[in-house]
Motif scaffolding. Structure first.
Motif, PDB file in Angstrom:
ATOM      1  N   ILE A   1      -0.580 -18.735   6.140  1.00 43.51           N
ATOM      2  CA  ILE A   1      -1.665 -17.761   6.097  1.00 43.51           C
ATOM      3  C   ILE A   1      -1.561 -16.916   4.837  1.00 43.51           C
ATOM      4  CG2 ILE A   1      -2.799 -15.836   7.268  1.00 43.51           C
ATOM      5  CD1 ILE A   1      -2.878 -18.414   8.882  1.00 43.51           C
TER       6      ILE A   1
ATOM      7  N   ALA B   1      -2.994 -13.665   3.590  1.00 43.55           N
ATOM      8  CA  ALA B   1      -3.691 -12.492   4.114  1.00 43.55           C
ATOM      9  C   ALA B   1      -3.866 -11.466   3.002  1.00 43.55           C
ATOM     10  CB  ALA B   1      -2.891 -11.891   5.271  1.00 43.55           C
TER      11      ALA B   1
ATOM     12  N   ALA C   1      -7.008 -15.234   5.489  1.00 42.81           N
ATOM     13  CA  ALA C   1      -7.316 -14.214   6.491  1.00 42.81           C
ATOM     14  C   ALA C   1      -7.673 -12.932   5.755  1.00 42.81           C
ATOM     15  CB  ALA C   1      -6.130 -13.981   7.415  1.00 42.81           C
TER      16      ALA C   1
ATOM     17  N   LEU D   1      -8.382  -9.059   5.556  1.00 44.36           N
ATOM     18  CA  LEU D   1      -8.103  -7.799   6.242  1.00 44.36           C
ATOM     19  C   LEU D   1      -9.386  -7.103   6.680  1.00 44.36           C
ATOM     20  CD1 LEU D   1      -6.317  -5.346   7.055  1.00 44.36           C
ATOM     21  CD2 LEU D   1      -6.490  -4.579   4.676  1.00 44.36           C
TER      22      LEU D   1
ATOM     23  N   ASP E   1     -11.500 -10.079   9.215  1.00 43.14           N
ATOM     24  CA  ASP E   1     -10.803 -10.866  10.230  1.00 43.14           C
ATOM     25  C   ASP E   1      -9.755 -10.059  10.998  1.00 43.14           C
ATOM     26  OD1 ASP E   1     -12.193 -13.194   9.397  1.00 43.14           O
ATOM     27  OD2 ASP E   1     -10.737 -13.508   7.783  1.00 43.14           O
ATOM     28  N   LEU E   2      -9.125  -9.104  10.319  1.00 43.32           N
ATOM     29  CA  LEU E   2      -8.033  -8.339  10.922  1.00 43.32           C
ATOM     30  C   LEU E   2      -8.456  -6.921  11.273  1.00 43.32           C
ATOM     31  CD1 LEU E   2      -5.100  -9.506   8.603  1.00 43.32           C
ATOM     32  CD2 LEU E   2      -6.107 -10.652  10.591  1.00 43.32           C
TER      33      LEU E   2
ATOM     34  N   PHE F   1      -9.800 -11.578  18.089  1.00 42.64           N
ATOM     35  CA  PHE F   1      -8.668 -12.046  17.284  1.00 42.64           C
ATOM     36  C   PHE F   1      -8.206 -13.410  17.776  1.00 42.64           C
ATOM     37  CE2 PHE F   1      -3.971 -11.799  16.231  1.00 42.64           C
ATOM     38  CZ  PHE F   1      -4.138 -11.995  14.871  1.00 42.64           C
TER      39      PHE F   1
ATOM     40  N   VAL G   1       3.163 -16.048   6.951  1.00 42.93           N
ATOM     41  CA  VAL G   1       2.108 -15.259   6.322  1.00 42.93           C
ATOM     42  C   VAL G   1       2.655 -14.531   5.097  1.00 42.93           C
ATOM     43  CG1 VAL G   1       2.539 -13.345   7.919  1.00 42.93           C
ATOM     44  CG2 VAL G   1       0.344 -13.466   6.727  1.00 42.93           C
TER      45      VAL G   1
ATOM     46  N   ARG H   1       0.248  -6.565   8.548  1.00 50.90           N
ATOM     47  CA  ARG H   1      -0.741  -6.317   9.604  1.00 50.90           C
ATOM     48  C   ARG H   1      -0.954  -7.583  10.440  1.00 50.90           C
ATOM     49  NH1 ARG H   1      -4.823  -2.243  10.967  1.00 50.90           N
ATOM     50  NH2 ARG H   1      -6.560  -3.371  11.930  1.00 50.90           N
ATOM     51  N   PHE H   2      -1.093  -8.742   9.781  1.00 48.13           N
ATOM     52  CA  PHE H   2      -1.264  -9.992  10.517  1.00 48.13           C
ATOM     53  C   PHE H   2      -0.036 -10.267  11.376  1.00 48.13           C
ATOM     54  CE2 PHE H   2      -1.278 -14.475  11.350  1.00 48.13           C
ATOM     55  CZ  PHE H   2      -2.619 -14.836  11.445  1.00 48.13           C
TER      56      PHE H   2
END
Length: 279
Positions: free
Chosen positions: A21, A23, A44, A46, A49-50, A71, A88, A100-101
């Motif tokens: 990933i 991110a 991904a 932020l 998606d997050l 999520f 990630v 964060r992920f």
């Protein structure tokens, strides 16, 4: 183990065929991903998606968490199942969306998720293949997550315990923001009364890699003293870099700290008390 070196990354790619990933955050995150990312890494974002942003950052801050089920659907699109090994990284030494992920996937109940120390810079320096080809994985069913299983703290709880010596509120922002010299992003400069400042950058060595487990453990055990790690609350500007310190705490074996997701971006927009200077 939550943090891995590039050597460990190489071994895991060979041994476990992980989901990789990339991110990132910011308005140009996808553009930067397209300009170069670890080969086979999927993107991904932020911002979309997050996070599930509201119109007003006074409600949840600048990066509110998405609903767990949303999520879960995103994880399925990335090809992540409960048995996946997930690795990630980001382009901010793991300090931004990678942490964060990691926190979100841990809070979804996932076990095997690792952050690459040093991020994309370390990956490139290690000679791992960097590609401009957009990667994808076969979509899976939505990941079964209905709630966050790690502590998510709200502003009222923070206010109630901010002067309680059994609790500790860690503000991971840069010191000049904490003391109130200036505030480049949010509306008010300063910090939550009672919070202590341990900048997230202190988790890194002079090369931008995470410090050793022993160094992180020594630093945070001294800071937390005889408090229960479950009575530690971590925040930042918008609930992102706070996850960098939650990652460091977990790596140090100090589990149970909570994330105040709204962080300063929410607190400072609600007429709550503001402190300045050094505690």
């Amino acid at each position: 183990m939550n943090i891995i070196t590039t050597d460990q990354l190489k071994a895991l790619i060979v041994d476990e065929s992980p989901v990789l990933i990339d991110a990132r955050g910011g308005v140009d995150a996808l553009k930067h991903y397209n300009s170069g990312h670890l080969e086979n890494a999927v993107f991904a974002d932020l911002e979309t998606d997050l996070s599930e942003k509201s119109v007003n950052a006074a409600h949840g801050g600048r990066h509110p968490l998405p609903k767990p089920e949303n999520f879960g659907r995103f994880l399925g699109k990335l090809g992540i199942t409960q048995s996946s090994t997930v690795i990630v990284y980001d382009d901010k030494k793991g300090a931004n969306a990678a942490a964060r992920f990691w926190w979100m996937l841990k809070a979804a109940g996932h076990e095997k998720v690792y952050v690459v120390s040093g991020g994309l810079d370390a990956i490139a320096k290690a000679g791992l293949p960097v590609s401009k080809t957009v990667s994808s994985h076969s979509e899976k069913e939505p990941y079964p997550v209905t709630e966050w299983t790690l502590p998510v703290i709200d502003a009222d709880f923070v206010a109630n315990v901010s002067r309680n010596p059994e609790f500790m509120i860690i503000d991971v922002r840069e010191n000049y923001r904490y003391v109130g010299e200036s505030e480049p992003i949010d509306l008010v400069a300063g910090h939550i009364p009672g919070a202590v400042n341990i900048p997230y950058t202190s988790n890194l060595d002079e090369h931008g890699d995470f410090k050793s487990v022993e160094e992180l453990a020594a630093k945070y055990r001294e800071a937390i003293a005889d408090r229960d790690p479950g009575n530690v609350i971590v925040h930042c500007g918008s609930g992102v870099t706070a996850c960098h310190t939650l990652l460091a705490l977990s790596e140090a074996g100090l589990e149970g700290a909570g994330l105040y997701v709204g962080s300063w971006s929410e607190w400072s927009r609600n007429d709550r008390p503001v402190a300045t200077g050094i505690k």
